[in-house]
Structure formats: structure tokens, C-alpha cells
Design a protein around this motif. Structure first.
Motif, PDB file in Angstrom:
ATOM      1  N   ALA A  50       0.834  -1.201   0.000  1.00 23.78           N
ATOM      2  CA  ALA A  50       0.000   0.000   0.000  1.00 23.78           C
ATOM      3  C   ALA A  50       0.870   1.253   0.000  1.00 23.78           C
ATOM      4  N   ALA A  51       1.905   1.250   0.817  1.00 23.82           N
ATOM      5  CA  ALA A  51       2.823   2.391   0.850  1.00 23.82           C
ATOM      6  C   ALA A  51       3.499   2.586  -0.500  1.00 23.82           C
ATOM      7  N   HIS A  52       3.883   1.482  -1.122  1.00 20.42           N
ATOM      8  CA  HIS A  52       4.602   1.537  -2.399  1.00 20.42           C
ATOM      9  C   HIS A  52       3.718   2.020  -3.546  1.00 20.42           C
ATOM     10  N   HIS A  53       2.400   2.013  -3.348  1.00 19.04           N
ATOM     11  CA  HIS A  53       1.482   2.511  -4.370  1.00 19.04           C
ATOM     12  C   HIS A  53       1.087   3.970  -4.121  1.00 19.04           C
ATOM     13  N   ALA A  54       1.824   4.657  -3.278  1.00 14.42           N
ATOM     14  CA  ALA A  54       1.559   6.079  -3.045  1.00 14.42           C
ATOM     15  C   ALA A  54       1.932   6.889  -4.282  1.00 14.42           C
ATOM     16  N   PRO A  55       1.325   8.058  -4.437  1.00 16.26           N
ATOM     17  CA  PRO A  55       1.742   8.935  -5.535  1.00 16.26           C
ATOM     18  C   PRO A  55       3.146   9.466  -5.279  1.00 16.26           C
ATOM     19  N   SER A  56       3.911   9.635  -6.330  1.00 22.09           N
ATOM     20  CA  SER A  56       5.228  10.266  -6.188  1.00 22.09           C
ATOM     21  C   SER A  56       5.493  11.137  -7.405  1.00 22.09           C
ATOM     22  N   VAL A  57       6.033  12.310  -7.152  1.00 21.80           N
ATOM     23  CA  VAL A  57       6.323  13.255  -8.222  1.00 21.80           C
ATOM     24  C   VAL A  57       7.345  12.649  -9.171  1.00 21.80           C
ATOM     25  N   GLY A  58       7.068  12.731 -10.468  1.00 22.44           N
ATOM     26  CA  GLY A  58       7.970  12.165 -11.466  1.00 22.44           C
ATOM     27  C   GLY A  58       8.070  10.655 -11.392  1.00 22.44           C
ATOM     28  N   PHE A  59       7.134  10.035 -10.665  1.00 25.13           N
ATOM     29  CA  PHE A  59       7.140   8.581 -10.445  1.00 25.13           C
ATOM     30  C   PHE A  59       8.513   8.111  -9.960  1.00 25.13           C
ATOM     31  N   MET A  60       9.136   8.944  -9.106  1.00 27.75           N
ATOM     32  CA  MET A  60      10.494   8.631  -8.641  1.00 27.75           C
ATOM     33  C   MET A  60      10.519   7.554  -7.569  1.00 27.75           C
ATOM     34  N   GLN A  61       9.392   7.369  -6.831  1.00 24.99           N
ATOM     35  CA  GLN A  61       9.313   6.338  -5.795  1.00 24.99           C
ATOM     36  C   GLN A  61      10.555   6.362  -4.890  1.00 24.99           C
ATOM     37  N   VAL A 127      17.952  15.351 -12.328  1.00 23.84           N
ATOM     38  CA  VAL A 127      16.796  16.100 -12.825  1.00 23.84           C
ATOM     39  C   VAL A 127      15.609  15.148 -12.892  1.00 23.84           C
ATOM     40  N   VAL A 128      14.579  15.444 -12.123  1.00 26.00           N
ATOM     41  CA  VAL A 128      13.396  14.597 -12.053  1.00 26.00           C
ATOM     42  C   VAL A 128      12.189  15.424 -12.478  1.00 26.00           C
ATOM     43  N   LEU A 129      11.379  14.870 -13.332  1.00 22.48           N
ATOM     44  CA  LEU A 129      10.168  15.548 -13.780  1.00 22.48           C
ATOM     45  C   LEU A 129       9.335  15.984 -12.567  1.00 22.48           C
ATOM     46  N   ASN A 134      11.198  22.579  -7.173  1.00 23.39           N
ATOM     47  CA  ASN A 134      11.029  22.300  -5.746  1.00 23.39           C
ATOM     48  C   ASN A 134      11.713  20.977  -5.431  1.00 23.39           C
ATOM     49  N   MET A 135      12.895  21.081  -4.844  1.00 16.15           N
ATOM     50  CA  MET A 135      13.700  19.884  -4.605  1.00 16.15           C
ATOM     51  C   MET A 135      13.175  19.023  -3.459  1.00 16.15           C
ATOM     52  N   ASP A 136      12.181  19.505  -2.730  1.00 21.08           N
ATOM     53  CA  ASP A 136      11.638  18.731  -1.613  1.00 21.08           C
ATOM     54  C   ASP A 136      10.473  17.834  -2.006  1.00 21.08           C
ATOM     55  N   MET A 137      10.129  17.781  -3.285  1.00 22.15           N
ATOM     56  CA  MET A 137       8.990  16.964  -3.693  1.00 22.15           C
ATOM     57  C   MET A 137       9.214  15.483  -3.402  1.00 22.15           C
ATOM     58  N   LEU A 139      10.614  14.356  -0.657  1.00 15.85           N
ATOM     59  CA  LEU A 139      10.239  14.200   0.748  1.00 15.85           C
ATOM     60  C   LEU A 139       8.723  14.174   0.901  1.00 15.85           C
ATOM     61  N   TYR A 140       8.041  15.069   0.176  1.00 20.60           N
ATOM     62  CA  TYR A 140       6.576  15.086   0.241  1.00 20.60           C
ATOM     63  C   TYR A 140       5.999  13.770  -0.273  1.00 20.60           C
ATOM     64  N   SER A 141       6.592  13.240  -1.329  1.00 20.41           N
ATOM     65  CA  SER A 141       6.115  11.972  -1.882  1.00 20.41           C
ATOM     66  C   SER A 141       6.270  10.848  -0.870  1.00 20.41           C
ATOM     67  N   THR A 142       7.371  10.838  -0.134  1.00 22.81           N
ATOM     68  CA  THR A 142       7.601   9.799   0.868  1.00 22.81           C
ATOM     69  C   THR A 142       6.570   9.876   1.980  1.00 22.81           C
TER      70      THR A 142
END
Length: 229
Positions: A50-61, A127-129, A134-137, A139-142
Motif C-alpha cells: 500500500a505504501a509503495h502505491h503512493a503517488p510520487s512526483v515524477g514517479f520517482m518512488q 533532474v526529475v520531472l 522544488n527539490m523537496d517533492m 520528501l513530500y512523496s515519501t
């Protein structure tokens, strides 16, 4: 685009929709209600999925999950918490320190499973989409992964407690984290039979839930209807 690439986006049925909102509304930060019943491996796997299916910016996971069962590692983590907690108590006004000391703020030794959710700040490259300004995205994704796990745990009858009173350097040393990996959340997981009807800090008089209407703005930072300028 074929029909195989799409999935239905309609609303859930009444029972499923109610279950989602119930998980959100009744989720609690658990510190002291853990039972001794072990968390089965297949259940833990579901929570991590469930955690691994969270949204992440740029699908960086950017997340990783460190499962901690060793009594020795837990003892070192608990000692690090105790040191930081003693420091934290002195940061509050004198009239709040007694209540602070009475609060149980961790279940490190009692919970069957401890879990550290980390953020790999190098994942996806330089460089991540979506992270270009905002380089903290990452952290927000996590943190989204933590919330996914927490809600799934509520649905499974598993309590989760977030222990945040640590020095970053202590967690890094004890868990042997490389420099590019950040500890985002240290969680205690275990089965619970009962939860507080209200958040514990509200029940104990430490804080209260803010009125939603005071937090809603439109088109800019004007005060909400119940808030002074």
C-alpha cells in the motif's frame, strides 16, 4: 489508446466509500495500545505494498522501508529517543512540562514491528520531472507513502505510531544510512483491540482540532470567516 489501458473512474459503492472515510476519520497515532500478537508477514507485505502505491512526483518512488525487529537495535533506538525526549521536555513552558512527561510518545519496545521509512534523495537522477523547481517533492512523496500505509493499517486492525523525537544523526548512525538517504518516519506497528475515540493529545488537553472553516481560503490568503485579520 486501448480499453486495456484504462480503468473505471466512477465513485465507489456506498459501503466501500464509507470504509475509506472511516479509515481516515478513526486513524490514530498509537503509543500504548499494542497487543503482543505478531504481525504476520503477508499482512506486513500488504501494508508495504500500500505504501509503495503512493503517488510520487515524477514517479520517482524515493522511499525505502527498513523493518526493525532486533531487540538490540530497538534498545539503541529507544535510548536515542529518551535522550531527545528529555531535551524536548525542557523546550516547553514550565506549566506544560508535567503534562508532557505524562504523555507516552512512543511504543518502540512494545510494538511487534518497528519500521523506518526513508527517502533516497538521489533516486531518479539529478533532474526529475516535477522536481525541477522544488527539490523537496521527494520528501513530500515519501510522506504520502507513510499515509497510505497508515490508512491500510487502520483497515487491517493494525495500529501505527509515528515517533518523531530523535536527532537525525542518531537514526543515521544506528540504522547505518548513507548520506543521500533521509529518515522520514520512524513507525511502530502492531495489532490493537481498541483505539481512542479522539486523538490522544486532544483527549489529554494538549491541543484541539481546528475548525475547518477557519482553514479554507479562496483565491489567496484572506482569513477564513471565523479568523481575525
Amino acid at each position: 489508446m486501448s480499453s486495456d489501458d484504462l480503468t473505471d473512474a466512477g465513485p465507489f459503492g456506498d459501503a466501500d466509500r464509507a470504509a475509506v472515510y472511516r479509515a481516515i476519520r478513526t486513524r490514530r497515532d498509537v503509543r500504548s495500545q499494542f497487543t503482543a500478537r505478531p504481525v504476520a508477514e503477508d499482512l506486513l507485505r500488504r501494508l508495504l505494498q500500500a505504501a509503495h502505491h503512493a503517488p510520487s512526483v515524477g514517479f520517482m518512488q524515493p522511499w525505502d522501508f527498513i523493518v526493525i525487529r532486533s531487540p538490540d537495535v530497538r534498545a539503541r533506538i529507544k535510548a536515542a529517543f529518551d535522550r531527545a525526549n528529555a531535551e524536548a521536555r525542557e523546550m516547553f513552558p514550565k506549566e506544560r512540562r508535567r503534562l508532557y512527561s505524562d504523555l507516552k510518545l512512543e511504543g518502540i519496545a512494545q510494538a511487534p514491528v518497528n519500521l523506518c521509512v526513508t527517502c533516497d534523495r538521489s533516486r531518479g537522477g539529478k533532474v526529475v520531472l516535477g522536481r525541477t523547481q522544488n527539490m523537496d517533492m521527494d520528501l513530500y512523496s515519501t510522506v504520502c507513502a507513510v499515509q497510505n500505509l497508515w490508512l491500510a493499517a487502520r483497515a487491517e486492525g493494525v495500529g501505527v505510531g509515528w515517533v518523531s523525537i530523535f536527532h537525525d544523526s542518531d537514526l543515521r548512525r544506528i540504522l547505518r544510512l548513507p548520506d543521500h538517504v533521509v529518515p522520514v518516519a520512524y513507525l511502530c506497528l502492531g495489532h490493537v483491540d481498541q483505539l481512542w475515540a479522539q486523538p490522544e493529545l486532544q483527549r489529554r488537553g494538549w491541543a484541539r482540532r481546528l475548525p475547518l472553516d477557519d482553514l479554507i481560503h479562496e483565491d489567496g490568503w484572506e482569513p477564513g470567516p471565523g479568523r481575525a485579520d
